[in-house]
Design a protein around this motif. Structure first.
Motif, PDB file in Angstrom:
ATOM      1  N   THR A  42     -20.114  60.811 -24.909  1.00  0.00           N
ATOM      2  CA  THR A  42     -18.913  60.757 -25.742  1.00  0.00           C
ATOM      3  C   THR A  42     -18.353  62.153 -25.966  1.00  0.00           C
ATOM      4  O   THR A  42     -17.159  62.405 -25.778  1.00  0.00           O
ATOM      5  CB  THR A  42     -19.225  60.079 -27.090  1.00  0.00           C
ATOM      6  OG1 THR A  42     -19.715  58.764 -26.848  1.00  0.00           O
ATOM      7  CG2 THR A  42     -17.994  60.021 -27.978  1.00  0.00           C
TER       8      THR A  42
ATOM      9  N   LYS B 118     -29.471  56.995 -27.708  1.00  0.00           N
ATOM     10  CA  LYS B 118     -28.384  57.459 -28.579  1.00  0.00           C
ATOM     11  C   LYS B 118     -27.932  58.863 -28.176  1.00  0.00           C
ATOM     12  O   LYS B 118     -26.748  59.173 -28.245  1.00  0.00           O
ATOM     13  CB  LYS B 118     -28.814  57.415 -30.047  1.00  0.00           C
ATOM     14  CG  LYS B 118     -28.926  55.991 -30.580  1.00  0.00           C
ATOM     15  CD  LYS B 118     -29.406  55.983 -32.013  1.00  0.00           C
ATOM     16  CE  LYS B 118     -29.660  54.562 -32.501  1.00  0.00           C
ATOM     17  NZ  LYS B 118     -30.244  54.552 -33.854  1.00  0.00           N
TER      18      LYS B 118
ATOM     19  N   TYR C 127     -25.608  58.463 -25.211  1.00  0.00           N
ATOM     20  CA  TYR C 127     -24.295  58.019 -25.679  1.00  0.00           C
ATOM     21  C   TYR C 127     -23.548  59.184 -26.323  1.00  0.00           C
ATOM     22  O   TYR C 127     -22.373  59.417 -26.050  1.00  0.00           O
ATOM     23  CB  TYR C 127     -24.449  56.862 -26.669  1.00  0.00           C
ATOM     24  CG  TYR C 127     -23.167  56.544 -27.393  1.00  0.00           C
ATOM     25  CD1 TYR C 127     -22.174  55.783 -26.785  1.00  0.00           C
ATOM     26  CD2 TYR C 127     -22.927  57.037 -28.677  1.00  0.00           C
ATOM     27  CE1 TYR C 127     -20.979  55.529 -27.435  1.00  0.00           C
ATOM     28  CE2 TYR C 127     -21.741  56.784 -29.329  1.00  0.00           C
ATOM     29  CZ  TYR C 127     -20.769  56.026 -28.716  1.00  0.00           C
ATOM     30  OH  TYR C 127     -19.590  55.782 -29.362  1.00  0.00           O
TER      31      TYR C 127
END
Length: 142
Positions: A114, A107, A110
């Protein structure tokens, strides 16, 4: 609310002092109208708020469908949820909610990818709520 054309309100926009509640209303209205677009109703942040409110996403969507304003939704939530009427519990929820960040290495990967795709200079952004505001082009101060 048509989330194919506009953003829901910020995670920090409070209703009844509760973070995320206005955003949750926007997403529920869009879900009910079939205009959710790429948004996910009952995403982990929605679920976190709904857990605090002691209701499931389907019940909340029904409340939203049966009301016409934020104030009417708030009245229904206050009627059904003792936590929402307790200032100490609301404050504790808001602190926990605003601090939510990735909890696994995957996570975090990610999250960083992002964030960096939007603005690699914003290494100060370390929580999901701040990332949402960055993604939705809300002004963020360092």
């Amino acid at each position: 609310m048509d989330l194919t054309k506009e953003f829901p309100r910020s995670p920090f926009d409070r209703l009844g002092g509760i973070d995320h509640l206005k955003r949750l209303i926007d997403k529920a209205r869009a879900k009910n109208a079939g205009t959710l677009g790429e948004y996910i109703y009952n995403c982990p942040l929605d679920a976190f708020c709904l857990t605090f409110l002691e209701m499931d996403h389907e019940s909340f969507a029904r409340i939203v469908a049966s009301t016409h304003s934020d104030d009417e939704v708030l009245a229904a939530v206050l009627d059904k949820c003792p936590n929402a009427r307790n200032p100490e519990k609301v404050s504790s929820f808001n602190l926990s909610y605003e601090a939510l960040s990735p909890d696994t290495p995957e996570k975090w990967q990610y999250f960083i990818a992002t964030r960096d795709a939007i603005d690699p200079s914003r290494t100060d952004i370390r929580t999901w709520t701040r990332l949402i505001d960055l993604e939705e082009k809300r002004i963020l101060t360092v």
